[in-house]
Design a protein around this motif. Structure first.
Motif, PDB file in Angstrom:
ATOM      1  N   LYS A 145      61.644  45.455  23.641  1.00 32.28           N
ATOM      2  CA  LYS A 145      63.090  45.706  23.719  1.00 32.28           C
ATOM      3  C   LYS A 145      63.406  46.689  24.838  1.00 32.28           C
ATOM      4  N   TYR A 146      62.589  47.735  24.954  1.00 32.82           N
ATOM      5  CA  TYR A 146      62.779  48.737  25.993  1.00 32.82           C
ATOM      6  C   TYR A 146      62.657  48.103  27.381  1.00 32.82           C
ATOM      7  N   VAL A 147      61.634  47.298  27.586  1.00 36.01           N
ATOM      8  CA  VAL A 147      61.423  46.652  28.886  1.00 36.01           C
ATOM      9  C   VAL A 147      62.593  45.726  29.204  1.00 36.01           C
ATOM     10  N   LYS A 148      63.030  44.940  28.231  1.00 36.10           N
ATOM     11  CA  LYS A 148      64.169  44.038  28.440  1.00 36.10           C
ATOM     12  C   LYS A 148      65.424  44.818  28.829  1.00 36.10           C
ATOM     13  N   LYS A 149      65.668  45.919  28.128  1.00 34.16           N
ATOM     14  CA  LYS A 149      66.851  46.734  28.406  1.00 34.16           C
ATOM     15  C   LYS A 149      66.800  47.310  29.824  1.00 34.16           C
ATOM     16  N   ASP A 153      43.846  49.318  36.627  1.00 36.02           N
ATOM     17  CA  ASP A 153      44.083  49.045  38.045  1.00 36.02           C
ATOM     18  C   ASP A 153      45.252  48.067  38.128  1.00 36.02           C
ATOM     19  N   GLU A 154      46.311  48.450  38.831  1.00 32.53           N
ATOM     20  CA  GLU A 154      47.514  47.607  38.901  1.00 32.53           C
ATOM     21  C   GLU A 154      47.225  46.227  39.489  1.00 32.53           C
ATOM     22  N   ASP A 155      46.417  46.165  40.541  1.00 33.16           N
ATOM     23  CA  ASP A 155      46.105  44.870  41.151  1.00 33.16           C
ATOM     24  C   ASP A 155      45.353  43.968  40.177  1.00 33.16           C
ATOM     25  N   ASP A 156      44.382  44.547  39.467  1.00 28.08           N
ATOM     26  CA  ASP A 156      43.643  43.778  38.463  1.00 28.08           C
ATOM     27  C   ASP A 156      44.562  43.364  37.317  1.00 28.08           C
ATOM     28  N   ALA A 157      45.484  44.251  36.958  1.00 25.68           N
ATOM     29  CA  ALA A 157      46.430  43.933  35.882  1.00 25.68           C
ATOM     30  C   ALA A 157      47.291  42.734  36.262  1.00 25.68           C
ATOM     31  N   VAL A 158      47.787  42.724  37.496  1.00 25.87           N
ATOM     32  CA  VAL A 158      48.624  41.609  37.952  1.00 25.87           C
ATOM     33  C   VAL A 158      47.815  40.307  37.929  1.00 25.87           C
ATOM     34  N   LYS A 159      46.576  40.351  38.409  1.00 30.39           N
ATOM     35  CA  LYS A 159      45.727  39.153  38.398  1.00 30.39           C
ATOM     36  C   LYS A 159      45.499  38.662  36.970  1.00 30.39           C
ATOM     37  N   PHE A 160      45.201  39.596  36.081  1.00 26.39           N
ATOM     38  CA  PHE A 160      44.961  39.254  34.680  1.00 26.39           C
ATOM     39  C   PHE A 160      46.219  38.639  34.062  1.00 26.39           C
ATOM     40  N   ILE A 161      47.363  39.275  34.285  1.00 30.65           N
ATOM     41  CA  ILE A 161      48.630  38.784  33.737  1.00 30.65           C
ATOM     42  C   ILE A 161      48.909  37.380  34.242  1.00 30.65           C
ATOM     43  N   ARG A 162      48.704  37.152  35.525  1.00 25.73           N
ATOM     44  CA  ARG A 162      48.948  35.825  36.093  1.00 25.73           C
ATOM     45  C   ARG A 162      48.057  34.758  35.433  1.00 25.73           C
ATOM     46  N   GLN A 163      46.841  35.121  35.084  1.00 26.68           N
ATOM     47  CA  GLN A 163      45.945  34.174  34.409  1.00 26.68           C
ATOM     48  C   GLN A 163      46.418  33.870  32.994  1.00 26.68           C
ATOM     49  N   CYS A 168      56.835  45.808  38.418  1.00 23.34           N
ATOM     50  CA  CYS A 168      57.982  46.515  37.838  1.00 23.34           C
ATOM     51  C   CYS A 168      57.885  46.536  36.317  1.00 23.34           C
ATOM     52  N   VAL A 169      57.490  45.419  35.727  1.00 22.50           N
ATOM     53  CA  VAL A 169      57.316  45.362  34.275  1.00 22.50           C
ATOM     54  C   VAL A 169      56.218  46.332  33.858  1.00 22.50           C
ATOM     55  N   ILE A 170      55.117  46.346  34.580  1.00 27.86           N
ATOM     56  CA  ILE A 170      54.020  47.271  34.278  1.00 27.86           C
ATOM     57  C   ILE A 170      54.508  48.712  34.349  1.00 27.86           C
ATOM     58  N   ASP A 171      55.264  49.049  35.391  1.00 26.88           N
ATOM     59  CA  ASP A 171      55.783  50.409  35.537  1.00 26.88           C
ATOM     60  C   ASP A 171      56.702  50.783  34.377  1.00 26.88           C
ATOM     61  N   ASP A 192      60.444  35.375  29.326  1.00 26.96           N
ATOM     62  CA  ASP A 192      59.351  35.619  30.264  1.00 26.96           C
ATOM     63  C   ASP A 192      58.880  37.068  30.172  1.00 26.96           C
ATOM     64  N   ILE A 193      59.822  37.978  29.974  1.00 25.88           N
ATOM     65  CA  ILE A 193      59.470  39.401  29.849  1.00 25.88           C
ATOM     66  C   ILE A 193      58.520  39.591  28.671  1.00 25.88           C
ATOM     67  N   GLU A 194      58.823  38.935  27.557  1.00 31.15           N
ATOM     68  CA  GLU A 194      57.940  39.033  26.383  1.00 31.15           C
ATOM     69  C   GLU A 194      56.529  38.575  26.725  1.00 31.15           C
ATOM     70  N   LYS A 195      56.414  37.484  27.454  1.00 30.51           N
ATOM     71  CA  LYS A 195      55.093  36.955  27.821  1.00 30.51           C
ATOM     72  C   LYS A 195      54.351  37.916  28.756  1.00 30.51           C
ATOM     73  N   ILE A 196      55.088  38.505  29.687  1.00 29.23           N
ATOM     74  CA  ILE A 196      54.464  39.443  30.629  1.00 29.23           C
ATOM     75  C   ILE A 196      54.005  40.693  29.898  1.00 29.23           C
ATOM     76  N   VAL A 197      54.829  41.217  28.990  1.00 28.78           N
ATOM     77  CA  VAL A 197      54.450  42.405  28.218  1.00 28.78           C
ATOM     78  C   VAL A 197      53.197  42.111  27.398  1.00 28.78           C
TER      79      VAL A 197
END
Length: 107
Positions: A70-74, A9-19, A36-39, A88-93
């Motif tokens: 690397k793909y996400v960063k690119k 669930d994208e909303d749950d994913a965002v909440k989890f990532i923020r934690q 966007c990172v999730i997508d 930050d991208i690394e941490k979000i991934v």
């Protein structure tokens, strides 16, 4: 227990990532930027065959987290509207992957 409760669930994913993220990283980005990172992660999965049904992965096909990152960063670098620090991208991934792992605990 019903497996429907443990689907991605994208909303749950965002909440989890923020934690999982440090407060300074959280403050830099809104939910849409994290989405966007999730997508982009899921685009990577699709392009690399990780979303195929009934496919058992061999040792050679295990997700390469470094390649994914690397793909996400690119992709973010190529997006003129999305400005994110590569660290930050690394941490979000990593946080998103932790979310996926947390779902596997229930399946």
């Amino acid at each position: 227990m019903d497996d429907q409760n443990y689907k991605f669930d994208e909303d749950d994913a965002v909440k989890f990532i923020r934690q999982e993220l440090p407060e300074d990283v959280n403050a830099k980005y809104d939910d849409d930027e994290i989405l966007c990172v999730i997508d982009i992660i899921w685009d990577y999965y699709e392009k690399n065959g990780f979303l195929s049904l009934n496919v058992e992965l061999t040792d050679e096909e295990v997700l390469d987290v470094d390649d994914l990152t690397k793909y996400v960063k690119k992709e973010i670098k190529n997006d003129d509207e999305l400005m994110m620090d590569p660290k930050d991208i690394e941490k979000i991934v990593k946080a998103e992957l932790n979310y996926e792992e947390s779902l596997e605990d229930f399946v």
